[in-house]
Write a protein that holds these residues in place. Structure first.
Motif, PDB file in Angstrom:
ATOM      1  N   GLU A 130       0.829  -1.205   0.000  1.00 17.17           N
ATOM      2  CA  GLU A 130       0.000   0.000   0.000  1.00 17.17           C
ATOM      3  C   GLU A 130       0.866   1.260   0.000  1.00 17.17           C
ATOM      4  OE1 GLU A 130      -3.870   0.865   2.580  1.00 17.17           O
ATOM      5  OE2 GLU A 130      -3.958  -0.743   1.119  1.00 17.17           O
TER       6      GLU A 130
ATOM      7  N   PHE B 149       2.006   2.022  -3.492  1.00 19.39           N
ATOM      8  CA  PHE B 149       0.950   2.198  -4.479  1.00 19.39           C
ATOM      9  C   PHE B 149       0.560   3.677  -4.582  1.00 19.39           C
ATOM     10  CE2 PHE B 149      -3.659   1.779  -5.716  1.00 19.39           C
ATOM     11  CZ  PHE B 149      -3.386   1.446  -7.024  1.00 19.39           C
TER      12      PHE B 149
ATOM     13  N   ALA C  81       0.213  -8.673  -7.264  1.00 22.43           N
ATOM     14  CA  ALA C  81      -0.745  -8.481  -6.172  1.00 22.43           C
ATOM     15  C   ALA C  81      -0.239  -9.123  -4.885  1.00 22.43           C
ATOM     16  CB  ALA C  81      -2.089  -9.083  -6.563  1.00 22.43           C
ATOM     17  N   PRO C  82      -0.599  -8.526  -3.744  1.00 28.26           N
ATOM     18  CA  PRO C  82      -0.153  -9.102  -2.473  1.00 28.26           C
ATOM     19  C   PRO C  82      -0.709 -10.505  -2.294  1.00 28.26           C
ATOM     20  CG  PRO C  82      -1.769  -7.360  -2.104  1.00 28.26           C
ATOM     21  CD  PRO C  82      -1.414  -7.325  -3.554  1.00 28.26           C
TER      22      PRO C  82
ATOM     23  N   SER D  63      -8.342   4.298  -5.678  1.00 25.78           N
ATOM     24  CA  SER D  63      -7.572   3.611  -6.720  1.00 25.78           C
ATOM     25  C   SER D  63      -7.231   2.219  -6.225  1.00 25.78           C
ATOM     26  CB  SER D  63      -6.284   4.366  -7.032  1.00 25.78           C
ATOM     27  OG  SER D  63      -6.593   5.688  -7.402  1.00 25.78           O
ATOM     28  N   VAL D  64      -7.342   1.253  -7.116  1.00 29.21           N
ATOM     29  CA  VAL D  64      -7.073  -0.137  -6.754  1.00 29.21           C
ATOM     30  C   VAL D  64      -6.012  -0.697  -7.694  1.00 29.21           C
ATOM     31  CG1 VAL D  64      -8.150  -2.355  -6.180  1.00 29.21           C
ATOM     32  CG2 VAL D  64      -9.569  -0.304  -6.317  1.00 29.21           C
ATOM     33  N   PHE D  65      -5.044  -1.391  -7.091  1.00 31.48           N
ATOM     34  CA  PHE D  65      -3.991  -2.037  -7.883  1.00 31.48           C
ATOM     35  C   PHE D  65      -4.565  -3.267  -8.572  1.00 31.48           C
ATOM     36  CE2 PHE D  65      -0.517  -5.243  -8.060  1.00 31.48           C
ATOM     37  CZ  PHE D  65       0.349  -4.560  -8.905  1.00 31.48           C
TER      38      PHE D  65
ATOM     39  N   GLU E 200      -3.447  -6.403 -10.839  1.00 29.67           N
ATOM     40  CA  GLU E 200      -2.356  -7.156 -11.430  1.00 29.67           C
ATOM     41  C   GLU E 200      -2.727  -7.547 -12.844  1.00 29.67           C
ATOM     42  OE1 GLU E 200       0.282 -11.141 -10.541  1.00 29.67           O
ATOM     43  OE2 GLU E 200      -1.368 -10.651  -9.221  1.00 29.67           O
TER      44      GLU E 200
ATOM     45  N   LYS F 153      -3.266  -9.924 -14.790  1.00 27.43           N
ATOM     46  CA  LYS F 153      -3.487 -11.364 -14.774  1.00 27.43           C
ATOM     47  C   LYS F 153      -4.984 -11.597 -14.907  1.00 27.43           C
ATOM     48  CE  LYS F 153      -2.741 -13.941 -11.033  1.00 27.43           C
ATOM     49  NZ  LYS F 153      -2.004 -14.312  -9.817  1.00 27.43           N
TER      50      LYS F 153
ATOM     51  N   PHE G  70       0.821  -3.715 -15.035  1.00 29.71           N
ATOM     52  CA  PHE G  70      -0.294  -3.642 -14.091  1.00 29.71           C
ATOM     53  C   PHE G  70      -1.263  -2.549 -14.505  1.00 29.71           C
ATOM     54  CE2 PHE G  70       3.049  -0.809 -12.691  1.00 29.71           C
ATOM     55  CZ  PHE G  70       2.359   0.370 -12.450  1.00 29.71           C
TER      56      PHE G  70
ATOM     57  N   ILE H 198      -4.267   0.471 -12.937  1.00 32.39           N
ATOM     58  CA  ILE H 198      -4.795   1.175 -11.769  1.00 32.39           C
ATOM     59  C   ILE H 198      -6.262   1.453 -12.062  1.00 32.39           C
ATOM     60  CG2 ILE H 198      -4.617   3.209 -10.295  1.00 32.39           C
ATOM     61  CD1 ILE H 198      -1.756   3.598 -11.449  1.00 32.39           C
TER      62      ILE H 198
ATOM     63  N   ARG I 179      -9.506   3.310 -11.127  1.00 31.84           N
ATOM     64  CA  ARG I 179      -9.888   4.477 -10.328  1.00 31.84           C
ATOM     65  C   ARG I 179     -11.409   4.562 -10.267  1.00 31.84           C
ATOM     66  NH1 ARG I 179      -5.988   7.259 -14.291  1.00 31.84           N
ATOM     67  NH2 ARG I 179      -3.978   6.886 -13.305  1.00 31.84           N
TER      68      ARG I 179
ATOM     69  N   ARG J  43      -9.889  -3.692   1.208  1.00 31.65           N
ATOM     70  CA  ARG J  43      -8.707  -4.022   2.039  1.00 31.65           C
ATOM     71  C   ARG J  43      -8.876  -5.401   2.666  1.00 31.65           C
ATOM     72  NH1 ARG J  43      -8.033   1.800   3.903  1.00 31.65           N
ATOM     73  NH2 ARG J  43      -6.248   2.467   2.650  1.00 31.65           N
TER      74      ARG J  43
ATOM     75  N   ASN K  34      -7.712  -8.124   0.716  1.00 27.75           N
ATOM     76  CA  ASN K  34      -6.288  -8.101   0.403  1.00 27.75           C
ATOM     77  C   ASN K  34      -5.949  -7.301  -0.856  1.00 27.75           C
ATOM     78  OD1 ASN K  34      -3.870  -8.750   1.450  1.00 27.75           O
ATOM     79  ND2 ASN K  34      -3.893 -10.910   0.832  1.00 27.75           N
ATOM     80  N   CYS K  35      -6.836  -6.343  -1.221  1.00 32.48           N
ATOM     81  CA  CYS K  35      -6.543  -5.497  -2.378  1.00 32.48           C
ATOM     82  C   CYS K  35      -5.671  -4.332  -1.911  1.00 32.48           C
ATOM     83  CB  CYS K  35      -7.817  -4.924  -2.979  1.00 32.48           C
ATOM     84  SG  CYS K  35      -8.843  -6.166  -3.754  1.00 32.48           S
ATOM     85  N   ILE K  36      -4.814  -3.861  -2.802  1.00 34.15           N
ATOM     86  CA  ILE K  36      -4.008  -2.681  -2.500  1.00 34.15           C
ATOM     87  C   ILE K  36      -4.801  -1.462  -2.964  1.00 34.15           C
ATOM     88  CG2 ILE K  36      -1.918  -1.438  -3.126  1.00 34.15           C
ATOM     89  CD1 ILE K  36      -1.028  -3.701  -1.564  1.00 34.15           C
ATOM     90  N   VAL K  37      -5.129  -0.581  -2.044  1.00 34.63           N
ATOM     91  CA  VAL K  37      -5.958   0.575  -2.393  1.00 34.63           C
ATOM     92  C   VAL K  37      -5.331   1.856  -1.871  1.00 34.63           C
ATOM     93  CG1 VAL K  37      -8.151  -0.639  -2.475  1.00 34.63           C
ATOM     94  CG2 VAL K  37      -7.334   0.225  -0.304  1.00 34.63           C
ATOM     95  N   THR K  38      -5.719   2.961  -2.484  1.00 36.25           N
ATOM     96  CA  THR K  38      -5.302   4.256  -1.967  1.00 36.25           C
ATOM     97  C   THR K  38      -6.411   5.249  -2.266  1.00 36.25           C
ATOM     98  OG1 THR K  38      -3.526   5.869  -1.881  1.00 36.25           O
ATOM     99  CG2 THR K  38      -4.028   4.984  -4.039  1.00 36.25           C
TER     100      THR K  38
END
Lengths: 437, 143
Positions: A379, A382, A414-415, B7-9, B11, B13, B42, B44, B46, B60, B63-67
């Motif tokens: 995070e 990111f 991804a984590p 924003s979400v990462f 991957e 895939k 990758f 992003i 939004r 979260r 297990n998603c990477i968010v900001t």
């Protein structure tokens, strides 16, 4: 807390006393293998060395080396120095690169093993009041039984959980009150992640120390595990061919592992020439067993690269210390002619705030080696803009380049998407081996 | 004044986007607007959503990477030239724009633009001077 020793007399003996013990035991062992193991008798005869020529450890260099290939060539019992009726236990190492190897233990050998594991447990402050949670695999692998035996020796409570089923590991950590965790560092890291994911405050766990080994790891990873599990993390070293875990053991100073020199003589050699190197110079670690009955290998080449030091240790122990091995020469990758250890990559990742879960892909494209490091996104790294993420990626690639001396591509994933290991982590996929056999 | 963007990462895939949209769907979180920035490695994703706090929480948890980022939301008349006005204002005042995306509202008369700039307050003031209304986080849920 005052330093505690399982066997203070020998663990803090003078260097002269240690040498005298080694001299006597080496002479006896050399005679034992010459009389009982055909390979050693042949090798020594070929080299023109008689057992009588070995009068002290100063003569050690006259003896031929033993290699893993020798163990394979004499599979399964060819190197045993006692009849199998005296053997009470077998262990084996699968070896990813070739045929498995087998070692045997007499009752006496197992006593020695328990004793050195007891020294390790006392060195991390454990005693009969402790609960020793062993998450190394039990079975032919030496990890589980080694620490288990030590726990029994000191009268602690052994919890033989073995590896795997992480949910259950955590339940046991909570319910059984484990105070010392023994497993591979990568599995400790995974347990730590899961403890965090479950929202468990590590301070509520009675766990206070960890004994982690069986694979190379870094100082940065040590700090991360210590922080995440709120424990002290200690390093332990060993290998099946010599005994199993606890050939050398770490003390409160946490700056390297004391080699149990009353049982093993350690040397460092130049891996190319076989020449013995002075203390302080990195080289391949070579061990000679001087108290074992069944498999007392002489000058066994470990392929582990380490440094030996004899400086005074604050714990009071006088045994030679070896640094955390940088990696096995087997693990070393040669990429575009440059030597690369996965542990170097781990150092960079942790220093820059990434997770120690990573995977290295090596390939050959148009006759040039390529190095790709998959790293899990965090995070902190990111951002909502591509520019910022690319900046982080570039910074990481720059650090890798300056430490490794060659360029590496970074791929952020991804984590949790990189496979976690319950035993020894598989960090490298070298696709070059597939080309042209 | 600015509005909240997640924003979400993502991957690169198969299935990674599905995981995110499924999570939001199962929690009945409404998407007001979205855009994807993609690179070789990758993406992003939004999003402007109906319930930002809950969306952050459930993502979260999965297990998603968010900001979260504060962005400017501008309300325009849904007619030719409206966007050109916005872009001109920014350009004439030397504002550097990281990215932008547009969406339609429930009513046919308005369109909305999300702007990612360095100084939200400054940009909102410039837009207001040119007669362009910006929206608040509270107004997002009414769109």
């Amino acid at each position: 807390m005052a330093e505690r020793y399982w066997q203070k007399e020998i663990e803090t003996a003078s260097r002269e006393e240690i040498k005298a013990i080694q001299d006597e035991r080496l002479v006896k062992t050399v005679k034992h293998v010459y009389d009982n193991v055909e390979m050693y008798r042949k090798r020594m005869d070929e080299a023109g060395v008689k057992p009588e020529d070995i009068k002290s450890i100063d003569d050690l260099h006259k003896l031929p080396f033993t290699t893993k290939q020798d163990l394979r060539d004499n599979y399964p019992y060819g190197l045993f120095a006692v009849p199998t009726k005296d053997v009470v236990r077998l262990h084996a190492s699968s070896g990813t690169t070739g045929k498995q190897i087998v070692v045997g233990y007499t009752k006496h050998d197992l006593d020695v093993w328990d004793e050195i594991a007891a020294r390790q447990l006392y060195a991390v402050g454990a005693d009969e009041n402790d609960f020793i949670h062993v998450s190394y695999g039990y079975g032919l692998f030496t990890g589980g039984f080694g620490l288990h035996g030590g726990a029994g020796k000191i009268g602690a409570t052994a919890i033989p959980v073995s590896s795997g089923n992480t949910d259950r590991q955590i339940t046991i950590l909570q319910d059984f009150g484990s105070t010392v965790l023994c497993c591979t560092p990568s599995y400790a890291m995974y347990i730590a992640e899961q403890v965090k994911a479950k929202g468990i405050d590590p301070k509520t766990l009675p766990l206070r120390a960890g004994i982690f080994g069986a694979e190379p790891w870094t100082e940065e990873m040590r700090h991360q595990i210590e922080e995440m599990l709120d424990i002290k993390a200690y390093d332990v070293y060993g290998l099946t061919e010599i005994m199993g875990p606890c050939v050398s053991y770490e003390c409160s100073e946490q700056t390297g592992m004391h080699v149990n020199e009353d049982h093993f003589i350690v040397e460092t050699i130049d891996p190319d020439t076989g020449e013995v190197l002075p203390y302080g110079t990195p080289g391949e670690l070579v061990f000679t067993c001087i108290t074992k009955e069944c498999c007392p290998f002489i000058r066994y080449r470990t392929r582990d690269i380490g440094v030996l030091t004899i400086d005074k240790c604050s714990c009071g122990r006088t045994f030679v210390k070896m640094t955390k091995p940088k990696g096995r020469t087997d693990d070393m990758l040669i990429i575009r002619g440059v030597n690369v250890f996965p542990s170097q990559i781990e150092t960079v990742l942790l220093r820059m705030g990434y997770s120690p879960n990573y995977k290295i892909f090596v390939d050959r494209v148009n006759n040039t080696d390529t190095l790709l490091v998959q790293v899990e996104m965090t995070e902190e790294m990111f951002s909502d803009t591509v520019t910022k993420i690319k900046e982080h990626e570039k910074a990481l690639e720059g650090e890798l380049r300056s430490l490794l001396g060659i360029g590496a591509d970074v791929q952020l994933v991804a984590p949790g998407s990189i496979e976690r290991s319950m035993g020894k982590a598989k960090r490298v996929e070298d696709k070059r081996k597939l080309i042209g056999g | 004044m600015s509005i909240r963007q997640i924003s979400v990462f993502v991957e690169n895939k198969q299935g990674s986007l599905v995981k995110i949209t499924d999570v939001l769907a199962s929690e009945s979180i409404d998407l007001r607007a979205m855009s994807i920035a993609d690179t070789q490695d990758f993406g992003i994703l939004r999003l402007i959503v109906s319930d930002t706090d809950r969306a952050l929480e459930v993502l979260r948890k999965e297990n998603c990477i968010v900001t979260e980022t504060a962005v400017v939301g501008a309300r325009l008349r849904n007619e030719p030239g409206a966007l050109a006005t916005v872009v001109r204002v920014l350009s004439e005042n030397g504002i550097n724009m990281e990215y932008m995306y547009a969406f339609n509202g429930a009513t046919p008369h308005h369109a909305y633009v999300v702007l990612r700039v360095d100084d939200n307050d400054k940009v909102e003031a410039l837009l207001l001077d040119s007669g362009i209304k910006t929206i608040t986080e509270e107004q997002v849920s009414e769109i």
